[in-house]
Scaffold this motif. Structure first.
Motif, PDB file in Angstrom:
ATOM      1  N   VAL A  58      31.645  39.536  44.519  1.00 55.42           N
ATOM      2  CA  VAL A  58      31.691  40.888  43.966  1.00 55.42           C
ATOM      3  C   VAL A  58      30.650  40.980  42.859  1.00 55.42           C
ATOM      4  N   SER A  60      29.530  44.013  41.465  1.00 51.27           N
ATOM      5  CA  SER A  60      29.721  45.168  40.578  1.00 51.27           C
ATOM      6  C   SER A  60      31.170  45.603  40.669  1.00 51.27           C
ATOM      7  N   SER A  61      31.608  46.330  39.659  1.00 47.76           N
ATOM      8  CA  SER A  61      33.006  46.776  39.625  1.00 47.76           C
ATOM      9  C   SER A  61      33.338  47.711  40.770  1.00 47.76           C
ATOM     10  N   LEU A  64      35.158  45.840  43.664  1.00 46.14           N
ATOM     11  CA  LEU A  64      36.365  45.050  43.449  1.00 46.14           C
ATOM     12  C   LEU A  64      37.532  45.503  44.322  1.00 46.14           C
ATOM     13  N   TYR A  78      37.762  36.030  46.726  1.00 44.51           N
ATOM     14  CA  TYR A  78      36.532  36.590  46.164  1.00 44.51           C
ATOM     15  C   TYR A  78      36.187  35.941  44.829  1.00 44.51           C
ATOM     16  N   ILE A  80      33.836  36.949  41.273  1.00 40.72           N
ATOM     17  CA  ILE A  80      33.177  38.040  40.552  1.00 40.72           C
ATOM     18  C   ILE A  80      32.043  37.480  39.705  1.00 40.72           C
ATOM     19  N   ASN A 105      41.021  33.410  44.011  1.00 38.41           N
ATOM     20  CA  ASN A 105      39.940  34.226  43.462  1.00 38.41           C
ATOM     21  C   ASN A 105      39.464  33.642  42.136  1.00 38.41           C
ATOM     22  N   SER A 107      36.299  34.122  38.773  1.00 38.15           N
ATOM     23  CA  SER A 107      35.316  34.963  38.101  1.00 38.15           C
ATOM     24  C   SER A 107      34.405  34.081  37.267  1.00 38.15           C
ATOM     25  N   VAL A 130      30.095  44.320  35.407  1.00 36.69           N
ATOM     26  CA  VAL A 130      29.771  43.003  35.977  1.00 36.69           C
ATOM     27  C   VAL A 130      28.305  42.663  35.735  1.00 36.69           C
ATOM     28  N   ALA A 158      36.304  45.958  36.111  1.00 42.31           N
ATOM     29  CA  ALA A 158      36.571  44.735  36.891  1.00 42.31           C
ATOM     30  C   ALA A 158      37.243  43.636  36.078  1.00 42.31           C
ATOM     31  N   VAL A 160      36.238  42.231  33.349  1.00 45.59           N
ATOM     32  CA  VAL A 160      35.298  41.216  32.863  1.00 45.59           C
ATOM     33  C   VAL A 160      34.900  41.430  31.399  1.00 45.59           C
TER      34      VAL A 160
END
Length: 203
Positions: A58, A60-61, A64, A78, A80, A105, A107, A130, A158, A160
């Motif tokens: 992913v 970009s937001s 998501l 996924y 991020i 998942n 990030s 993101v 997202a 972040v």
């Protein structure tokens, strides 16, 4: 090879200046196969077969919700983040492989960065969450920038953003906030609201 879907690539966030192609090339160099790209550089039939990939990246937001849906419906995990610089590229490579292995998942921003640099200038990055957070990651770990904030003018972030980041929707709020920084990285449209002594870098 691990088949990766790139999700969240839109002309609004990445334009048509080669950024998306650079992300895909970085992944290929790390041994991954680009299965589909939603929704740039990809044909309709491949989009219909996205669930056949091993993992989603992913970037970009906006991507998501699609990634969450595919995780719920097809068990597709996924990650991020955007591979932005060698360190974050290596980290995302590790996370993609880990996500495929344990079906969880991840990030790029799960672990808080402890500043170790010498650049103490107050820096603000304006943009999609993101994208901006990935750029902050690089500034901190590769360039030693200790004080970097993100201003996201969008509703979707997202998850972040960090404590101390900004989510403003109105021009006066944005203007007041940005003029507290020494360096601003943003779209050229923001330059017109900055004081002359602020270093502006066109994102």
């Amino acid at each position: 090879k691990i088949h990766v879907n790139v999700i969240g690539a839109t002309p609004l966030d990445f334009s048509i200046d080669g950024n998306v192609e650079a992300i895909e090339e970085t992944l290929r160099e790390d041994g991954f196969n680009i299965w589909a790209n939603m929704a740039m550089n990809c044909d309709f039939n491949r989009l219909c077969d996205m669930a056949k990939a091993n993992v989603n990246l992913v970037i970009s937001s906006t991507g998501l919700k699609a990634a969450i849906y595919m995780k719920e419906q097809y068990g597709l995990p996924y990650v991020i983040g955007i591979p932005c610089g060698s360190i974050s590229s290596d980290k995302i490579c590790i996370l993609l492989k880990r996500a495929v292995s344990d079906k969880c998942n991840y990030s790029l921003f799960d672990e808080k960065i402890i500043p170790k640099g010498t650049d103490e200038r107050r820096i603000c990055i304006v943009g999609e969450a993101v994208h901006a957070a990935s750029l902050r990651y690089r500034l901190k770990v590769e360039y030693g920038c200790n004080d970097v904030k993100v201003l996201c003018p969008l509703e979707e972030d997202a998850g972040v953003l960090e404590d101390g980041d900004f989510r403003y929707m109105y021009e006066e709020d944005i203007k007041r906030t940005l003029n507290q920084f020494e360096v601003v990285i943003a779209d050229p449209i923001y330059k017109r609201v900055l004081k002359e002594d602020i270093l502006f870098i066109d994102d």
